[in-house]
Write an enzyme that holds these catalytic residues in place. Structure first.
Site, PDB file in Angstrom:
ATOM      1  N   ASN A  32      44.725  22.086  56.757  1.00 22.65           N
ATOM      2  CA  ASN A  32      44.015  21.778  58.005  1.00 22.65           C
ATOM      3  C   ASN A  32      42.592  21.273  57.737  1.00 22.65           C
ATOM      4  N   PHE A  80      48.408  28.478  48.955  1.00 19.89           N
ATOM      5  CA  PHE A  80      46.967  28.561  48.678  1.00 19.89           C
ATOM      6  C   PHE A  80      46.148  28.712  49.963  1.00 19.89           C
ATOM      7  N   SER A 124      44.287  37.772  44.061  1.00 22.62           N
ATOM      8  CA  SER A 124      42.995  37.819  43.382  1.00 22.62           C
ATOM      9  C   SER A 124      42.844  39.121  42.617  1.00 22.62           C
ATOM     10  N   TYR A 148      37.991  40.541  52.565  1.00 23.74           N
ATOM     11  CA  TYR A 148      38.749  39.491  51.871  1.00 23.74           C
ATOM     12  C   TYR A 148      39.780  40.105  50.921  1.00 23.74           C
ATOM     13  N   LYS A 152      44.098  40.081  50.852  1.00 21.32           N
ATOM     14  CA  LYS A 152      44.959  39.670  49.731  1.00 21.32           C
ATOM     15  C   LYS A 152      45.962  40.777  49.404  1.00 21.32           C
ATOM     16  N   TYR A 176      44.432  35.884  40.418  1.00 17.32           N
ATOM     17  CA  TYR A 176      43.498  35.057  39.651  1.00 17.32           C
ATOM     18  C   TYR A 176      42.254  35.861  39.317  1.00 17.32           C
ATOM     19  N   ASN A 178      38.450  34.632  37.511  1.00 16.21           N
ATOM     20  CA  ASN A 178      37.389  33.780  38.086  1.00 16.21           C
ATOM     21  C   ASN A 178      37.623  32.311  37.748  1.00 16.21           C
ATOM     22  N   ASN A 197      28.646  30.474  46.708  1.00 17.31           N
ATOM     23  CA  ASN A 197      28.671  31.936  46.565  1.00 17.31           C
ATOM     24  C   ASN A 197      28.875  32.314  45.110  1.00 17.31           C
ATOM     25  N   ASN A 198      29.538  31.430  44.376  1.00 16.32           N
ATOM     26  CA  ASN A 198      29.987  31.786  43.027  1.00 16.32           C
ATOM     27  C   ASN A 198      29.057  31.209  41.968  1.00 16.32           C
ATOM     28  N   LEU A 199      29.093  31.845  40.807  1.00 13.10           N
ATOM     29  CA  LEU A 199      28.122  31.543  39.759  1.00 13.10           C
ATOM     30  C   LEU A 199      28.181  30.095  39.250  1.00 13.10           C
ATOM     31  N   ARG A 230      32.532  38.687  33.479  1.00 16.52           N
ATOM     32  CA  ARG A 230      33.717  38.235  34.214  1.00 16.52           C
ATOM     33  C   ARG A 230      34.661  37.498  33.271  1.00 16.52           C
TER      34      ARG A 230
HETATM   35  P1  NAD Z   1      39.767  26.250  48.813  1.00 17.82           P
HETATM   36  O1  NAD Z   1      39.020  26.686  50.016  1.00 17.82           O
HETATM   37  O2  NAD Z   1      39.235  25.137  47.991  1.00 17.82           O
HETATM   38  O3  NAD Z   1      41.273  25.878  49.216  1.00 17.82           O
HETATM   39  C1  NAD Z   1      41.939  26.432  50.328  1.00 17.82           C
HETATM   40  C2  NAD Z   1      42.573  25.296  51.097  1.00 17.82           C
HETATM   41  O4  NAD Z   1      43.262  25.843  52.218  1.00 17.82           O
HETATM   42  C3  NAD Z   1      41.546  24.299  51.629  1.00 17.82           C
HETATM   43  O5  NAD Z   1      41.985  22.986  51.344  1.00 17.82           O
HETATM   44  C4  NAD Z   1      41.508  24.568  53.122  1.00 17.82           C
HETATM   45  O6  NAD Z   1      41.186  23.410  53.884  1.00 17.82           O
HETATM   46  C5  NAD Z   1      42.917  25.075  53.381  1.00 17.82           C
HETATM   47  N1  NAD Z   1      43.049  25.962  54.535  1.00 17.82           N
HETATM   48  C6  NAD Z   1      42.225  26.987  54.888  1.00 17.82           C
HETATM   49  N2  NAD Z   1      42.677  27.574  55.999  1.00 17.82           N
HETATM   50  C7  NAD Z   1      43.814  26.924  56.348  1.00 17.82           C
HETATM   51  C8  NAD Z   1      44.732  27.072  57.418  1.00 17.82           C
HETATM   52  N3  NAD Z   1      44.574  28.012  58.359  1.00 17.82           N
HETATM   53  N4  NAD Z   1      45.802  26.233  57.474  1.00 17.82           N
HETATM   54  C9  NAD Z   1      45.967  25.271  56.526  1.00 17.82           C
HETATM   55  N5  NAD Z   1      45.116  25.083  55.508  1.00 17.82           N
HETATM   56  C10 NAD Z   1      44.055  25.900  55.415  1.00 17.82           C
HETATM   57  O7  NAD Z   1      39.988  27.551  47.908  1.00 17.82           O
HETATM   58  P2  NAD Z   1      40.564  27.687  46.439  1.00 17.82           P
HETATM   59  O8  NAD Z   1      39.463  28.147  45.566  1.00 17.82           O
HETATM   60  O9  NAD Z   1      41.355  26.493  46.058  1.00 17.82           O
HETATM   61  O10 NAD Z   1      41.514  28.941  46.655  1.00 17.82           O
HETATM   62  C11 NAD Z   1      42.894  28.793  46.957  1.00 17.82           C
HETATM   63  C12 NAD Z   1      43.489  30.163  47.189  1.00 17.82           C
HETATM   64  O11 NAD Z   1      43.258  30.979  46.036  1.00 17.82           O
HETATM   65  C13 NAD Z   1      42.893  30.932  48.375  1.00 17.82           C
HETATM   66  O12 NAD Z   1      43.938  31.616  49.027  1.00 17.82           O
HETATM   67  C14 NAD Z   1      41.937  31.900  47.718  1.00 17.82           C
HETATM   68  O13 NAD Z   1      41.756  33.070  48.475  1.00 17.82           O
HETATM   69  C15 NAD Z   1      42.653  32.206  46.408  1.00 17.82           C
HETATM   70  N6  NAD Z   1      41.746  32.644  45.338  1.00 17.82           N
HETATM   71  C16 NAD Z   1      40.669  31.846  45.006  1.00 17.82           C
HETATM   72  C17 NAD Z   1      39.791  32.269  44.023  1.00 17.82           C
HETATM   73  C18 NAD Z   1      38.592  31.437  43.655  1.00 17.82           C
HETATM   74  O14 NAD Z   1      37.659  31.959  43.062  1.00 17.82           O
HETATM   75  N7  NAD Z   1      38.547  30.140  43.942  1.00 17.82           N
HETATM   76  C19 NAD Z   1      39.992  33.497  43.369  1.00 17.82           C
HETATM   77  C20 NAD Z   1      41.102  34.265  43.709  1.00 17.82           C
HETATM   78  C21 NAD Z   1      41.974  33.823  44.716  1.00 17.82           C
HETATM   79  C1  UD1 Z   2      33.436  36.841  43.650  1.00 14.71           C
HETATM   80  C2  UD1 Z   2      33.980  37.727  44.726  1.00 14.71           C
HETATM   81  C3  UD1 Z   2      35.440  38.016  44.425  1.00 14.71           C
HETATM   82  C4  UD1 Z   2      36.219  36.712  44.279  1.00 14.71           C
HETATM   83  C5  UD1 Z   2      35.549  35.882  43.183  1.00 14.71           C
HETATM   84  C6  UD1 Z   2      36.209  34.565  42.951  1.00 14.71           C
HETATM   85  C7  UD1 Z   2      32.026  39.036  45.511  1.00 14.71           C
HETATM   86  C8  UD1 Z   2      31.402  40.385  45.584  1.00 14.71           C
HETATM   87  N1  UD1 Z   2      33.182  38.949  44.804  1.00 14.71           N
HETATM   88  O1  UD1 Z   2      33.599  37.518  42.446  1.00 14.71           O
HETATM   89  O2  UD1 Z   2      36.022  38.799  45.435  1.00 14.71           O
HETATM   90  O3  UD1 Z   2      37.562  36.980  43.939  1.00 14.71           O
HETATM   91  O4  UD1 Z   2      34.186  35.658  43.543  1.00 14.71           O
HETATM   92  O5  UD1 Z   2      36.061  33.746  44.072  1.00 14.71           O
HETATM   93  O6  UD1 Z   2      31.541  38.061  46.077  1.00 14.71           O
HETATM   94  N2  UD1 Z   2      26.065  35.805  39.957  1.00 14.71           N
HETATM   95  C9  UD1 Z   2      24.695  35.638  39.800  1.00 14.71           C
HETATM   96  N3  UD1 Z   2      24.056  34.701  40.577  1.00 14.71           N
HETATM   97  C10 UD1 Z   2      24.727  33.934  41.502  1.00 14.71           C
HETATM   98  C11 UD1 Z   2      26.126  34.109  41.645  1.00 14.71           C
HETATM   99  C12 UD1 Z   2      26.759  35.069  40.876  1.00 14.71           C
HETATM  100  O7  UD1 Z   2      24.075  36.313  39.006  1.00 14.71           O
HETATM  101  O8  UD1 Z   2      24.080  33.114  42.192  1.00 14.71           O
HETATM  102  C13 UD1 Z   2      26.767  36.781  39.092  1.00 14.71           C
HETATM  103  C14 UD1 Z   2      27.490  37.874  39.844  1.00 14.71           C
HETATM  104  O9  UD1 Z   2      26.644  38.965  40.090  1.00 14.71           O
HETATM  105  C15 UD1 Z   2      28.633  38.188  38.874  1.00 14.71           C
HETATM  106  C16 UD1 Z   2      28.932  36.837  38.190  1.00 14.71           C
HETATM  107  O10 UD1 Z   2      27.744  36.060  38.382  1.00 14.71           O
HETATM  108  O11 UD1 Z   2      28.193  39.080  37.883  1.00 14.71           O
HETATM  109  C17 UD1 Z   2      30.103  36.099  38.800  1.00 14.71           C
HETATM  110  O12 UD1 Z   2      29.913  35.989  40.186  1.00 14.71           O
HETATM  111  P1  UD1 Z   2      30.921  35.145  41.121  1.00 14.71           P
HETATM  112  O13 UD1 Z   2      31.134  33.806  40.543  1.00 14.71           O
HETATM  113  O14 UD1 Z   2      30.398  35.224  42.529  1.00 14.71           O
HETATM  114  O15 UD1 Z   2      32.304  35.930  40.984  1.00 14.71           O
HETATM  115  P2  UD1 Z   2      32.642  37.481  41.244  1.00 14.71           P
HETATM  116  O16 UD1 Z   2      31.445  38.271  41.571  1.00 14.71           O
HETATM  117  O17 UD1 Z   2      33.476  37.939  40.117  1.00 14.71           O
END
Ligand code: NAD
Ligand code: UD1
Length: 338
Positions: A32, A80, A124, A148, A152, A176, A178, A197-199, A230
């Site tokens: 979507n 996904f 996750s 979140y 899952k 998964y 990271n 949000n992620n590093l 991680r």
């Molecule tokens: P992403 O946001 O890039 O991909 C998700 C996709 O789903 C997007 O293209 C989005 O447009 C689509 N989407 C969202 N809501 C929808 C809906 N209601 N209907 C149809 N499509 C929809 O995220 P990603 O990083 O590719 O993650 C994919 C999956 O893996 C997710 O379920 C996420 O929770 C899981 N996951 C991701 C991570 C990570 O760190 N990236 C870690 C563990 C698990």
């Molecule tokens: C986060 C999510 C987790 C999710 C994962 C992958 C939280 C609390 N957890 O995990 O549920 O499955 O992402 O999407 O959000 N860090 C910094 N500075 C930053 C960003 C991160 O120092 O700006 C540090 C964090 O404290 C951590 C490491 O980098 O130690 C990795 O962080 P991140 O990439 O956000 O992953 P997770 O915390 O493992």
């Protein structure tokens, strides 16, 4: 196999499409575009020279799913589509339960109506929560610490109950660790819409000059350098785990969780150092307090996936950093660069 990929335009989905097509699978996408852009599928088409049937729609829309199932007749679904921001999930819990749980339920109903019996689910490592021991194996107790993470785990439970009620269903639950990195073409990668949000995407944006400084969340953890550890997994390795899971699902029934990680872990400082080498740029950092909900360390025992899926991670830290930098520097504004 004919594979419906929900959320196929996203970060992990787009990389997985390429790996599926390279192995001769026929793919169809339902997305979507809540967190993606149609540009992604055009790039996947260009890289693969292949066909992708795509539908724009919501995974909670039963009528749309029936239309997709009737048109494409998938033999398996890789699910996904979902929401993934931990912080946002605390602010908007009902939205997260709706998309991640109602979405999964609506999809399963549609699969039932269409006679589709196999699903690969994006779970996750966050389902485990505070480690009681490391590396986590799949028998580690589950106790997610965020909305979140609970969505899952609940989805895993729904899938497990669905499979238990029928002898010929399969649910492969991929936990998964990271995901980081980008496609070697540098044409696909992670493209966060807001402040990352992620590093890894945050470091990449500091390196390219879009952000001034990386905040290091906590330096007083019980780890060698005090920062969080991680298990980072290259997105191409992760994509290949889905192809392996499909092969498994073709010959196994039942529900089974698999850790998808490398079995190694790196600190925040290790990641910064690797990125400085890959980019040749200095990454300014600033020490900040711990982030709420973070654990000190995570690490996968991936031996079940190694043994039963025949899957191994092959990309190391250097490649994770170099491919992220190649993607970021070729696409300063992500997919908006087009
Ligand atoms: P992403 O946001 O890039 O991909 C998700 C996709 O789903 C997007 O293209 C989005 O447009 C689509 N989407 C969202 N809501 C929808 C809906 N209601 N209907 C149809 N499509 C929809 O995220 P990603 O990083 O590719 O993650 C994919 C999956 O893996 C997710 O379920 C996420 O929770 C899981 N996951 C991701 C991570 C990570 O760190 N990236 C870690 C563990 C698990
Ligand atoms: C986060 C999510 C987790 C999710 C994962 C992958 C939280 C609390 N957890 O995990 O549920 O499955 O992402 O999407 O959000 N860090 C910094 N500075 C930053 C960003 C991160 O120092 O700006 C540090 C964090 O404290 C951590 C490491 O980098 O130690 C990795 O962080 P991140 O990439 O956000 O992953 P997770 O915390 O493992």
């Amino acid at each position: 196999m004919r594979v419906l990929v929900t959320g196929g335009a996203g970060y992990i989905g787009s990389h997985t499409l390429l790996e599926l097509m390279a192995q001769g699978h026929v793919v169809c996408v339902l997305d979507n575009y809540a967190n993606a852009t149609p540009t992604v599928l055009n790039r996947v088409r260009a890289l693969s020279n292949g066909q992708i049937t795509d539908f724009v729609g919501d995974v909670r829309d039963a009528k749309k799913l029936d239309e997709v199932m009737a048109a494409f007749a998938p033999e398996a679904v890789i699910h996904f589509a979902g929401l993934k921001a931990v912080g946002e999930s605390a602010q908007k819990p009902l939205y997260y339960y709706d998309v991640n749980i109602t979405g999964t339920l609506t999809l399963l109903h549609a699969m039932e109506r269409a006679g589709c019996k196999r699903i690969i689910f994006s779970s996750s490592a966050t389902v485990y929560g505070e480690p009681q021991y490391l590396p986590y194996d799949e028998a580690h107790p589950t106790n997610p610490m965020s909305v979140y993470g609970r969505t899952k785990l609940m989805a895993e439970q729904i899938l497990t109950d669905w499979v238990a009620a029928h002898a010929d269903r399969t649910a492969v639950l991929l936990r998964y660790f990271n995901p980081v990195g980008a496609h070697p073409s540098a044409d696909l990668g992670e493209d966060p819409r807001d402040i990352p949000n992620n590093l890894m995407p945050f470091i990449a944006q500091v390196a390219i000059g879009k952000r001034d400084v990386l905040e290091v969340f906590g330096d007083d953890y019980d780890t060698p350098d005090g920062t969080g550890l991680r298990d980072y997994i290259h997105v191409v390795d992760l994509a290949r785990a889905h192809v392996a899971a499909l092969g498994y699902a073709a010959v196994h029934n039942g529900a089974r969780p698999f850790n998808i990680g490398t079995g190694q872990n790196y600190s925040v400082r290790d990641m910064v150092a690797a990125f400085e080498i890959a980019s040749g740029r200095n990454i300014p950092t600033k020490q900040s307090p711990r982030r709420a909900g973070d654990v000190a360390a995570m690490q996968a025992d991936a031996s079940r996936a190694n043994a039963e899926l025949g899957w191994h991670a092959t990309h190391g830290l250097d490649d994770m950093a170099a491919s992220t930098w190649a993607w970021q520097s070729k696409n300063r504004n992500g997919y908006d660069t087009d």
